[in-house]
Design a protein around this motif. Structure first.
Motif, PDB file in Angstrom:
ATOM      1  N   LEU A  72       0.826  -1.196   0.000  1.00 31.76           N
ATOM      2  CA  LEU A  72       0.000   0.000   0.000  1.00 31.76           C
ATOM      3  C   LEU A  72       0.870   1.260   0.000  1.00 31.76           C
ATOM      4  N   PHE A  73       1.923   1.243   0.797  1.00 28.31           N
ATOM      5  CA  PHE A  73       2.823   2.387   0.846  1.00 28.31           C
ATOM      6  C   PHE A  73       3.524   2.596  -0.494  1.00 28.31           C
ATOM      7  N   GLU A  74       3.920   1.512  -1.158  1.00 29.74           N
ATOM      8  CA  GLU A  74       4.570   1.632  -2.466  1.00 29.74           C
ATOM      9  C   GLU A  74       3.655   2.288  -3.492  1.00 29.74           C
ATOM     10  N   LEU A  75       2.351   2.127  -3.319  1.00 29.51           N
ATOM     11  CA  LEU A  75       1.374   2.689  -4.251  1.00 29.51           C
ATOM     12  C   LEU A  75       0.754   3.999  -3.756  1.00 29.51           C
ATOM     13  N   GLN A  76       1.409   4.631  -2.806  1.00 34.23           N
ATOM     14  CA  GLN A  76       0.831   5.818  -2.165  1.00 34.23           C
ATOM     15  C   GLN A  76       0.405   6.908  -3.145  1.00 34.23           C
ATOM     16  N   GLU A  77       1.127   7.082  -4.223  1.00 34.19           N
ATOM     17  CA  GLU A  77       0.786   8.143  -5.175  1.00 34.19           C
ATOM     18  C   GLU A  77      -0.496   7.842  -5.942  1.00 34.19           C
ATOM     19  N   LYS A  78      -0.948   6.616  -5.884  1.00 36.43           N
ATOM     20  CA  LYS A  78      -2.177   6.245  -6.581  1.00 36.43           C
ATOM     21  C   LYS A  78      -3.409   6.334  -5.696  1.00 36.43           C
ATOM     22  N   TRP A  79      -3.239   6.276  -4.374  1.00 36.71           N
ATOM     23  CA  TRP A  79      -4.423   6.271  -3.516  1.00 36.71           C
ATOM     24  C   TRP A  79      -4.489   7.411  -2.515  1.00 36.71           C
ATOM     25  N   CYS A  80      -3.376   8.012  -2.187  1.00 35.19           N
ATOM     26  CA  CYS A  80      -3.380   9.068  -1.172  1.00 35.19           C
ATOM     27  C   CYS A  80      -3.741  10.413  -1.808  1.00 35.19           C
ATOM     28  N   PRO A  81      -4.793  11.047  -1.343  1.00 39.79           N
ATOM     29  CA  PRO A  81      -5.245  12.297  -1.948  1.00 39.79           C
ATOM     30  C   PRO A  81      -4.182  13.405  -1.979  1.00 39.79           C
ATOM     31  N   ILE A  82      -3.255  13.403  -1.046  1.00 43.08           N
ATOM     32  CA  ILE A  82      -2.256  14.468  -1.000  1.00 43.08           C
ATOM     33  C   ILE A  82      -1.373  14.474  -2.242  1.00 43.08           C
ATOM     34  N   PHE A  83      -1.234  13.331  -2.901  1.00 42.54           N
ATOM     35  CA  PHE A  83      -0.386  13.242  -4.083  1.00 42.54           C
ATOM     36  C   PHE A  83      -1.104  13.652  -5.364  1.00 42.54           C
ATOM     37  N   THR A  84      -2.393  13.960  -5.267  1.00 39.82           N
ATOM     38  CA  THR A  84      -3.131  14.394  -6.458  1.00 39.82           C
ATOM     39  C   THR A  84      -3.770  15.761  -6.234  1.00 39.82           C
ATOM     40  N   MET A  85      -3.110  16.581  -5.454  1.00 37.41           N
ATOM     41  CA  MET A  85      -3.641  17.911  -5.172  1.00 37.41           C
ATOM     42  C   MET A  85      -3.720  18.781  -6.431  1.00 37.41           C
ATOM     43  N   ASP A  86      -2.970  18.419  -7.461  1.00 36.85           N
ATOM     44  CA  ASP A  86      -2.978  19.197  -8.698  1.00 36.85           C
ATOM     45  C   ASP A  86      -4.126  18.808  -9.625  1.00 36.85           C
TER      46      ASP A  86
END
Length: 156
Positions: A72-86
């Protein structure tokens, strides 16, 4: 077929939230873990804050060797909203959109309705929704909005 970045994240976002209890059930049942996991998921305002919260959660609950959480941590950019703020999504999740759509379909159809009647009902409902949106746009654009403040200082 390429999914739009925003849609893809929201689908994963929903899947992670829905399946968390199943995949990490031994920890997810603990209120403190659930609180910290949800903070990582929804409550961080920066990548640094996410990283600190995640590390704290892992060390507090001694989950350094938990395979599911590692993946889950390895895929953080796909599920964590903070990584899609743009990515603009008006804070609407794909599940909210589908629930709203399902509600509309429930309002306009029955199990025994034939296709032609369904299409007529669908077109009627679409016109109603578009008219309501146009009326709301007009009201917001042309009505004078007066802010009311209740204050003893201003009443003197």
């Amino acid at each position: 077929m390429q999914l739009h970045k925003c849609f893809r994240r929201h689908v994963i976002d929903y899947a992670v939230a829905k399946n968390a209890a199943q995949h990490i059930s031994s920890s997810y049942g603990k209120p403190e873990f659930k609180k910290q996991f949800n903070k990582c998921f929804y409550g961080c305002h920066s990548e640094r804050e996410f990283q600190a919260s995640w590390n704290d959660m892992i060390s507090t609950f001694e989950l350094q060797d938990h395979e599911c959480l590692k993946k889950l941590f390895e895929l953080q950019e796909k599920w964590c909203p903070i990584f899609t703020m743009d990515t603009f999504s008006a804070n609407i999740k794909s599940t909210q959109r589908s629930e709203s759509t399902n509600n509309v379909f429930r309002q306009i159809s029955t199990r025994t309705m034939d296709l032609i009647n369904f299409i007529h009902h669908y077109e009627k409902k679409t016109k109603e929704m578009r008219l309501a949106e146009l009326e709301e746009d007009y009201r917001c654009k042309y009505n004078v909005h007066r802010l009311k403040v209740r204050s003893k200082i201003l009443a003197l």
